[in-house]
Design a protein around this motif. Structure first.
Motif, PDB file in Angstrom:
ATOM      1  N   GLN A   1      28.558  50.884  25.734  1.00  0.00           N
ATOM      2  CA  GLN A   1      28.706  49.482  26.067  1.00  0.00           C
ATOM      3  C   GLN A   1      30.038  49.286  26.795  1.00  0.00           C
ATOM      4  N   VAL A   2      29.988  48.650  27.942  1.00  0.00           N
ATOM      5  CA  VAL A   2      31.192  48.405  28.726  1.00  0.00           C
ATOM      6  C   VAL A   2      31.831  47.102  28.273  1.00  0.00           C
ATOM      7  N   GLN A   3      33.120  47.150  28.061  1.00  0.00           N
ATOM      8  CA  GLN A   3      33.878  45.947  27.745  1.00  0.00           C
ATOM      9  C   GLN A   3      35.056  45.833  28.693  1.00  0.00           C
ATOM     10  N   LEU A   4      35.317  44.628  29.136  1.00  0.00           N
ATOM     11  CA  LEU A   4      36.399  44.352  30.069  1.00  0.00           C
ATOM     12  C   LEU A   4      37.237  43.222  29.501  1.00  0.00           C
ATOM     13  N   VAL A   5      38.543  43.435  29.439  1.00  0.00           N
ATOM     14  CA  VAL A   5      39.439  42.413  28.904  1.00  0.00           C
ATOM     15  C   VAL A   5      40.612  42.242  29.852  1.00  0.00           C
ATOM     16  N   GLU A   6      40.710  41.046  30.439  1.00  0.00           N
ATOM     17  CA  GLU A   6      41.774  40.757  31.397  1.00  0.00           C
ATOM     18  C   GLU A   6      43.018  40.223  30.695  1.00  0.00           C
ATOM     19  N   SER A   7      44.145  40.407  31.352  1.00  0.00           N
ATOM     20  CA  SER A   7      45.401  39.821  30.897  1.00  0.00           C
ATOM     21  C   SER A   7      46.336  39.712  32.096  1.00  0.00           C
ATOM     22  N   GLY A   8      47.422  38.996  31.911  1.00  0.00           N
ATOM     23  CA  GLY A   8      48.437  38.932  32.939  1.00  0.00           C
ATOM     24  C   GLY A   8      48.467  37.671  33.765  1.00  0.00           C
ATOM     25  N   GLY A   9      47.512  36.774  33.539  1.00  0.00           N
ATOM     26  CA  GLY A   9      47.537  35.525  34.282  1.00  0.00           C
ATOM     27  C   GLY A   9      48.694  34.639  33.853  1.00  0.00           C
ATOM     28  N   GLY A  10      48.891  33.562  34.588  1.00  0.00           N
ATOM     29  CA  GLY A  10      49.962  32.642  34.247  1.00  0.00           C
ATOM     30  C   GLY A  10      50.229  31.685  35.371  1.00  0.00           C
ATOM     31  N   SER A  11      51.348  30.995  35.265  1.00  0.00           N
ATOM     32  CA  SER A  11      51.753  30.027  36.275  1.00  0.00           C
ATOM     33  C   SER A  11      52.950  30.562  37.037  1.00  0.00           C
ATOM     34  N   VAL A  12      52.912  30.387  38.344  1.00  0.00           N
ATOM     35  CA  VAL A  12      53.975  30.889  39.202  1.00  0.00           C
ATOM     36  C   VAL A  12      54.128  29.956  40.397  1.00  0.00           C
ATOM     37  N   GLN A  13      55.293  29.929  40.965  1.00  0.00           N
ATOM     38  CA  GLN A  13      55.504  29.126  42.164  1.00  0.00           C
ATOM     39  C   GLN A  13      55.022  29.864  43.404  1.00  0.00           C
ATOM     40  N   ALA A  14      54.722  29.108  44.422  1.00  0.00           N
ATOM     41  CA  ALA A  14      54.286  29.693  45.684  1.00  0.00           C
ATOM     42  C   ALA A  14      55.320  30.709  46.172  1.00  0.00           C
ATOM     43  N   GLY A  15      54.808  31.841  46.653  1.00  0.00           N
ATOM     44  CA  GLY A  15      55.679  32.916  47.094  1.00  0.00           C
ATOM     45  C   GLY A  15      55.971  33.940  46.013  1.00  0.00           C
ATOM     46  N   GLY A  16      55.599  33.622  44.792  1.00  0.00           N
ATOM     47  CA  GLY A  16      55.852  34.523  43.682  1.00  0.00           C
ATOM     48  C   GLY A  16      54.799  35.607  43.543  1.00  0.00           C
ATOM     49  N   SER A  17      54.918  36.386  42.480  1.00  0.00           N
ATOM     50  CA  SER A  17      54.029  37.524  42.250  1.00  0.00           C
ATOM     51  C   SER A  17      53.518  37.511  40.819  1.00  0.00           C
ATOM     52  N   TRP A 111      31.247  41.769  32.977  1.00  0.00           N
ATOM     53  CA  TRP A 111      32.303  40.822  33.340  1.00  0.00           C
ATOM     54  C   TRP A 111      33.229  40.585  32.154  1.00  0.00           C
ATOM     55  N   GLY A 112      34.499  40.394  32.466  1.00  0.00           N
ATOM     56  CA  GLY A 112      35.445  39.978  31.454  1.00  0.00           C
ATOM     57  C   GLY A 112      35.412  38.473  31.272  1.00  0.00           C
ATOM     58  N   GLN A 113      36.281  38.000  30.387  1.00  0.00           N
ATOM     59  CA  GLN A 113      36.287  36.568  30.063  1.00  0.00           C
ATOM     60  C   GLN A 113      37.146  35.758  31.030  1.00  0.00           C
ATOM     61  N   GLY A 114      37.959  36.419  31.810  1.00  0.00           N
ATOM     62  CA  GLY A 114      38.765  35.751  32.810  1.00  0.00           C
ATOM     63  C   GLY A 114      40.191  35.484  32.361  1.00  0.00           C
ATOM     64  N   THR A 115      41.076  35.384  33.330  1.00  0.00           N
ATOM     65  CA  THR A 115      42.468  35.017  33.080  1.00  0.00           C
ATOM     66  C   THR A 115      42.886  34.029  34.172  1.00  0.00           C
TER      67      THR A 115
END
Length: 121
Positions: A1-17, A111-115
């Motif tokens: 069974q394939v499982q996908l778990v995303e992380s690392g999302g967030g809020s950033v200002q334009a031009g950021g990474s 598909w993962g659950q999204g970030t």
């Protein structure tokens, strides 16, 4: 069974990474990042096969980089020069077979659950 778990999302200002990660279990021939903004269709961002072949959407070329670890157990999306229009829920997806074209969403089975990524101006 394939499982996908995303992380690392967030809020950033334009031009950021931001760097998104996706922990993947099971066999995957191709993995990809998709995104969906409110009121818009899901769109492909980048894909990578087991042998490292990459594909990018026009909006991602030159700003985003997809990569994976050697065991294909982790997928990454390094995003730079972020713009407000990059704001969306980002999903990791995978398939055990080739997908052609690589950013065709309905060909991906897992598909993962999204970030959430939010870029402010």
């Amino acid at each position: 069974q394939v499982q996908l778990v995303e992380s690392g999302g967030g809020s950033v200002q334009a031009g950021g990474s931001l760097r998104l990660s996706c922990a993947a279990s099971g066999y995957n021939y191709i993995t990809a990042w998709f995104r969906q903004a409110p009121g818009k269709e899901r769109e492909g961002v980048a894909a990578i096969t087991r042998n490292g072949r990459t594909t990018y959407s026009d909006s991602a070329k030159g700003r985003f980089a997809i990569s994976q670890d050697n065991a294909q157990s982790a997928l990454y999306l390094q995003m730079t020069s972020l713009k407000p229009e990059d704001t969306a829920m980002y999903y990791c997806a995978s398939a055990p077979h080739n997908v052609d074209p690589p950013l065709r969403a309905n060909e991906y089975q897992y598909w993962g659950q999204g970030t959430q990524v939010t870029v402010s101006s």
